[in-house]
Design a protein around this motif. Sequence first.
Motif, PDB file in Angstrom:
ATOM      1  N   ILE A  84      -2.471   4.198   9.848  1.00 33.58           N
ATOM      2  CA  ILE A  84      -2.489   3.328   8.614  1.00 33.58           C
ATOM      3  C   ILE A  84      -3.637   2.961   8.370  1.00 33.58           C
ATOM      4  CG2 ILE A  84      -1.994   0.348   7.798  1.00 33.58           C
ATOM      5  CD1 ILE A  84       0.184   0.846   9.566  1.00 33.58           C
ATOM      6  N   GLU A  85      -4.090   3.002   7.084  1.00 30.67           N
ATOM      7  CA  GLU A  85      -5.414   2.397   6.014  1.00 30.67           C
ATOM      8  C   GLU A  85      -5.268   0.469   5.354  1.00 30.67           C
ATOM      9  OE1 GLU A  85      -8.635   3.197   6.490  1.00 30.67           O
ATOM     10  OE2 GLU A  85      -8.196   5.540   7.623  1.00 30.67           O
ATOM     11  N   ILE A  86      -6.175   0.022   5.429  1.00 27.75           N
ATOM     12  CA  ILE A  86      -6.333  -0.837   4.959  1.00 27.75           C
ATOM     13  C   ILE A  86      -7.397  -0.967   3.780  1.00 27.75           C
ATOM     14  CG2 ILE A  86      -6.084  -3.623   4.729  1.00 27.75           C
ATOM     15  CD1 ILE A  86      -3.484  -2.347   6.601  1.00 27.75           C
ATOM     16  N   ASP A  87      -6.695  -1.282   2.205  1.00 28.90           N
ATOM     17  CA  ASP A  87      -7.827  -1.434   1.303  1.00 28.90           C
ATOM     18  C   ASP A  87      -8.362  -2.781   2.306  1.00 28.90           C
ATOM     19  OD1 ASP A  87      -8.869  -1.132  -0.269  1.00 28.90           O
ATOM     20  OD2 ASP A  87      -7.515  -1.503  -2.482  1.00 28.90           O
ATOM     21  N   GLU A  88     -10.158  -1.999   1.791  1.00 26.59           N
ATOM     22  CA  GLU A  88     -11.145  -3.806   2.235  1.00 26.59           C
ATOM     23  C   GLU A  88     -10.986  -5.003   1.444  1.00 26.59           C
ATOM     24  OE1 GLU A  88     -14.945  -2.097   2.640  1.00 26.59           O
ATOM     25  OE2 GLU A  88     -13.976  -0.948   4.893  1.00 26.59           O
ATOM     26  N   GLU A  89     -10.536  -4.522  -0.491  1.00 27.07           N
ATOM     27  CA  GLU A  89     -10.653  -5.241  -1.343  1.00 27.07           C
ATOM     28  C   GLU A  89      -9.715  -6.139  -1.494  1.00 27.07           C
ATOM     29  OE1 GLU A  89     -11.911  -3.164  -4.451  1.00 27.07           O
ATOM     30  OE2 GLU A  89     -13.444  -2.830  -4.150  1.00 27.07           O
ATOM     31  N   THR A  90      -8.238  -5.163  -1.517  1.00 25.96           N
ATOM     32  CA  THR A  90      -7.090  -6.143  -1.399  1.00 25.96           C
ATOM     33  C   THR A  90      -6.074  -6.764  -0.430  1.00 25.96           C
ATOM     34  OG1 THR A  90      -6.007  -4.026  -1.744  1.00 25.96           O
ATOM     35  CG2 THR A  90      -7.600  -4.815  -3.271  1.00 25.96           C
ATOM     36  N   ASN A  91      -6.516  -6.154   0.678  1.00 28.38           N
ATOM     37  CA  ASN A  91      -6.279  -6.342   1.993  1.00 28.38           C
ATOM     38  C   ASN A  91      -4.703  -5.360   2.154  1.00 28.38           C
ATOM     39  OD1 ASN A  91      -8.211  -7.427   3.757  1.00 28.38           O
ATOM     40  ND2 ASN A  91      -8.105  -9.449   3.349  1.00 28.38           N
ATOM     41  N   ASN A  92      -4.273  -4.369   0.856  1.00 30.96           N
ATOM     42  CA  ASN A  92      -3.111  -3.768   0.972  1.00 30.96           C
ATOM     43  C   ASN A  92      -3.570  -2.486   1.621  1.00 30.96           C
ATOM     44  OD1 ASN A  92      -1.858  -6.523  -0.662  1.00 30.96           O
ATOM     45  ND2 ASN A  92      -2.678  -4.782  -2.173  1.00 30.96           N
ATOM     46  N   VAL A  93      -1.854  -2.499   2.648  1.00 30.48           N
ATOM     47  CA  VAL A  93      -2.225  -0.935   3.028  1.00 30.48           C
ATOM     48  C   VAL A  93      -1.651   0.721   1.711  1.00 30.48           C
ATOM     49  CG1 VAL A  93      -0.446   0.362   4.313  1.00 30.48           C
ATOM     50  CG2 VAL A  93      -0.475  -1.662   4.802  1.00 30.48           C
ATOM     51  N   ILE A  95      -1.325   3.623   0.502  1.00 29.38           N
ATOM     52  CA  ILE A  95      -0.251   4.350   1.213  1.00 29.38           C
ATOM     53  C   ILE A  95      -0.283   5.916  -0.329  1.00 29.38           C
ATOM     54  CG2 ILE A  95       1.893   4.438  -0.130  1.00 29.38           C
ATOM     55  CD1 ILE A  95       2.547   1.169   0.587  1.00 29.38           C
ATOM     56  N   CYS A  96       0.476   6.889   0.215  1.00 27.97           N
ATOM     57  CA  CYS A  96       0.163   7.770  -0.633  1.00 27.97           C
ATOM     58  C   CYS A  96       1.253   8.192  -1.864  1.00 27.97           C
ATOM     59  CB  CYS A  96      -0.250   8.916   0.428  1.00 27.97           C
ATOM     60  SG  CYS A  96       0.263  10.561  -1.085  1.00 27.97           S
ATOM     61  N   PRO A  97       0.788   7.578  -3.154  1.00 26.79           N
ATOM     62  CA  PRO A  97       1.427   7.912  -4.495  1.00 26.79           C
ATOM     63  C   PRO A  97       2.116   9.576  -4.405  1.00 26.79           C
ATOM     64  CG  PRO A  97      -1.022   8.622  -5.455  1.00 26.79           C
ATOM     65  CD  PRO A  97      -1.080   7.892  -3.549  1.00 26.79           C
ATOM     66  N   TYR A  98       2.197  10.253  -3.565  1.00 26.04           N
ATOM     67  CA  TYR A  98       2.436  11.370  -3.691  1.00 26.04           C
ATOM     68  C   TYR A  98       3.660  11.850  -2.917  1.00 26.04           C
ATOM     69  CZ  TYR A  98      -1.409  13.206  -6.230  1.00 26.04           C
ATOM     70  OH  TYR A  98      -2.446  13.392  -7.489  1.00 26.04           O
ATOM     71  N   CYS A  99       3.434  10.895  -1.944  1.00 27.87           N
ATOM     72  CA  CYS A  99       4.608  11.159  -0.473  1.00 27.87           C
ATOM     73  C   CYS A  99       4.838  10.413   0.004  1.00 27.87           C
ATOM     74  CB  CYS A  99       4.431  12.456   0.345  1.00 27.87           C
ATOM     75  SG  CYS A  99       3.373  12.210   1.713  1.00 27.87           S
ATOM     76  N   ALA A 100       4.427   9.223  -0.118  1.00 22.88           N
ATOM     77  CA  ALA A 100       4.703   7.719  -0.053  1.00 22.88           C
ATOM     78  C   ALA A 100       4.095   7.530   1.923  1.00 22.88           C
ATOM     79  CB  ALA A 100       6.081   7.076  -0.613  1.00 22.88           C
ATOM     80  N   SER A 101       3.431   8.317   2.156  1.00 22.62           N
ATOM     81  CA  SER A 101       3.230   8.303   3.228  1.00 22.62           C
ATOM     82  C   SER A 101       2.131   7.114   3.741  1.00 22.62           C
ATOM     83  CB  SER A 101       2.821   9.804   3.855  1.00 22.62           C
ATOM     84  OG  SER A 101       2.245   9.984   5.566  1.00 22.62           O
ATOM     85  N   THR A 102       1.711   6.723   4.745  1.00 27.54           N
ATOM     86  CA  THR A 102       0.413   5.965   5.526  1.00 27.54           C
ATOM     87  C   THR A 102      -0.033   7.058   6.288  1.00 27.54           C
ATOM     88  OG1 THR A 102       1.808   5.704   6.972  1.00 27.54           O
ATOM     89  CG2 THR A 102       1.732   3.604   5.046  1.00 27.54           C
ATOM     90  N   ASN A 103      -0.015   7.849   6.658  1.00 26.57           N
ATOM     91  CA  ASN A 103      -0.421   8.666   7.095  1.00 26.57           C
ATOM     92  C   ASN A 103      -2.052   9.195   6.271  1.00 26.57           C
ATOM     93  OD1 ASN A 103      -1.114   9.742   9.762  1.00 26.57           O
ATOM     94  ND2 ASN A 103       0.102  12.071   9.419  1.00 26.57           N
ATOM     95  N   ILE A 104      -2.858   8.474   6.004  1.00 26.73           N
ATOM     96  CA  ILE A 104      -4.019   9.043   5.105  1.00 26.73           C
ATOM     97  C   ILE A 104      -5.255   8.622   5.624  1.00 26.73           C
ATOM     98  CG2 ILE A 104      -2.668   8.345   3.103  1.00 26.73           C
ATOM     99  CD1 ILE A 104      -3.782   6.073   3.080  1.00 26.73           C
ATOM    100  N   ASN A 132      -0.220  14.479   5.044  1.00 23.57           N
ATOM    101  CA  ASN A 132       1.547  14.584   5.743  1.00 23.57           C
ATOM    102  C   ASN A 132       1.262  16.111   4.157  1.00 23.57           C
ATOM    103  OD1 ASN A 132       1.948  13.248   7.503  1.00 23.57           O
ATOM    104  ND2 ASN A 132       3.318  11.675   5.844  1.00 23.57           N
ATOM    105  N   CYS A 133       1.164  15.038   3.275  1.00 24.75           N
ATOM    106  CA  CYS A 133       1.190  16.576   2.054  1.00 24.75           C
ATOM    107  C   CYS A 133      -0.110  17.313   1.252  1.00 24.75           C
ATOM    108  CB  CYS A 133       1.662  15.596   0.756  1.00 24.75           C
ATOM    109  SG  CYS A 133       0.724  14.032  -0.190  1.00 24.75           S
ATOM    110  N   LEU A 134      -0.767  16.972   1.678  1.00 29.37           N
ATOM    111  CA  LEU A 134      -3.005  17.280   2.035  1.00 29.37           C
ATOM    112  C   LEU A 134      -2.645  17.360   0.302  1.00 29.37           C
ATOM    113  CD1 LEU A 134      -1.767  20.811   3.723  1.00 29.37           C
ATOM    114  CD2 LEU A 134      -2.559  18.500   4.614  1.00 29.37           C
ATOM    115  N   GLN A 135      -3.571  16.536  -0.093  1.00 24.44           N
ATOM    116  CA  GLN A 135      -3.119  15.384  -1.629  1.00 24.44           C
ATOM    117  C   GLN A 135      -3.812  14.796  -1.868  1.00 24.44           C
ATOM    118  OE1 GLN A 135      -2.135  17.033  -4.670  1.00 24.44           O
ATOM    119  NE2 GLN A 135      -0.831  17.858  -3.004  1.00 24.44           N
ATOM    120  N   ASP A 136      -5.273  14.619  -2.468  1.00 23.79           N
ATOM    121  CA  ASP A 136      -6.155  13.826  -2.633  1.00 23.79           C
ATOM    122  C   ASP A 136      -5.946  12.673  -3.611  1.00 23.79           C
ATOM    123  OD1 ASP A 136      -7.588  14.389   0.135  1.00 23.79           O
ATOM    124  OD2 ASP A 136      -8.787  15.992  -1.588  1.00 23.79           O
ATOM    125  N   PHE A 137      -6.689  11.327  -2.966  1.00 26.11           N
ATOM    126  CA  PHE A 137      -6.259  10.016  -4.358  1.00 26.11           C
ATOM    127  C   PHE A 137      -6.939   9.009  -4.486  1.00 26.11           C
ATOM    128  CE2 PHE A 137      -3.643   9.654  -0.705  1.00 26.11           C
ATOM    129  CZ  PHE A 137      -3.368   8.082  -0.810  1.00 26.11           C
TER     130      PHE A 137
END
Length: 138
Positions: A84-93, A95-104, A132-137
Motif C-alpha cells: 500500500i502506498e500513501i499519498d504524502e499530500e492528501t494522506n489517502n491510499v 488506488i490504481c484507476p484501471y483495476c482498483a488494486s493497491t499493489n502499486i 497487477n495490471c502493469l499500467q502507469d498512472f
Amino acid sequence: MANPADDKIITLENYYDVMLAHLMRTKLEDNGIPCFIADENTIGANPFYNQAIGGVKLKIFERDLERCREILAAEGDLHDQDHIEIDEETNNVIICPYCASTNIGPADPGKFSTFLSTVFPFYNTKAWHCFNCLQDFE
C-alpha cells in the motif's frame, strides 16, 4: 441421480495477479474444495489481455459457494496484504484507476520526464505503476 444444478461451474473471483489466484486455489483445495483457474495461459501469453478478459478466474462448483466464502472469510483475504502506498499530500491510499488494486509503487521515470526535471527543477509529476495490471498512472 445427481442434480445438474449441483454440477454447474461458476466463477468465485477474478484476479489480476496469477500468483494470488493460485494461493486462493491452494487454500480451497486444502479444505477439500475442487477448483481450477481459467484464462491463466491467455494472460501468460499476452499480459495485455488481462483487462480485456477480466483477469484469471477461480472456478468452483456452485454447490461449494457458501463453503468457499466461509473458508476465505475465516482465513482472511490476501487482497489485504498488497503493498500500500500513501499519498504524502492528501494522506489517502493510492488506488490504481484501471483495476482498483493497491499493489502499486513509483513508476520508472521516462527519459523525457528526467530531461524536464533537469531543465525545469520545479517540474515534478508523481507517477505510479500498478503491479497487477502493469499500467502507469498519475
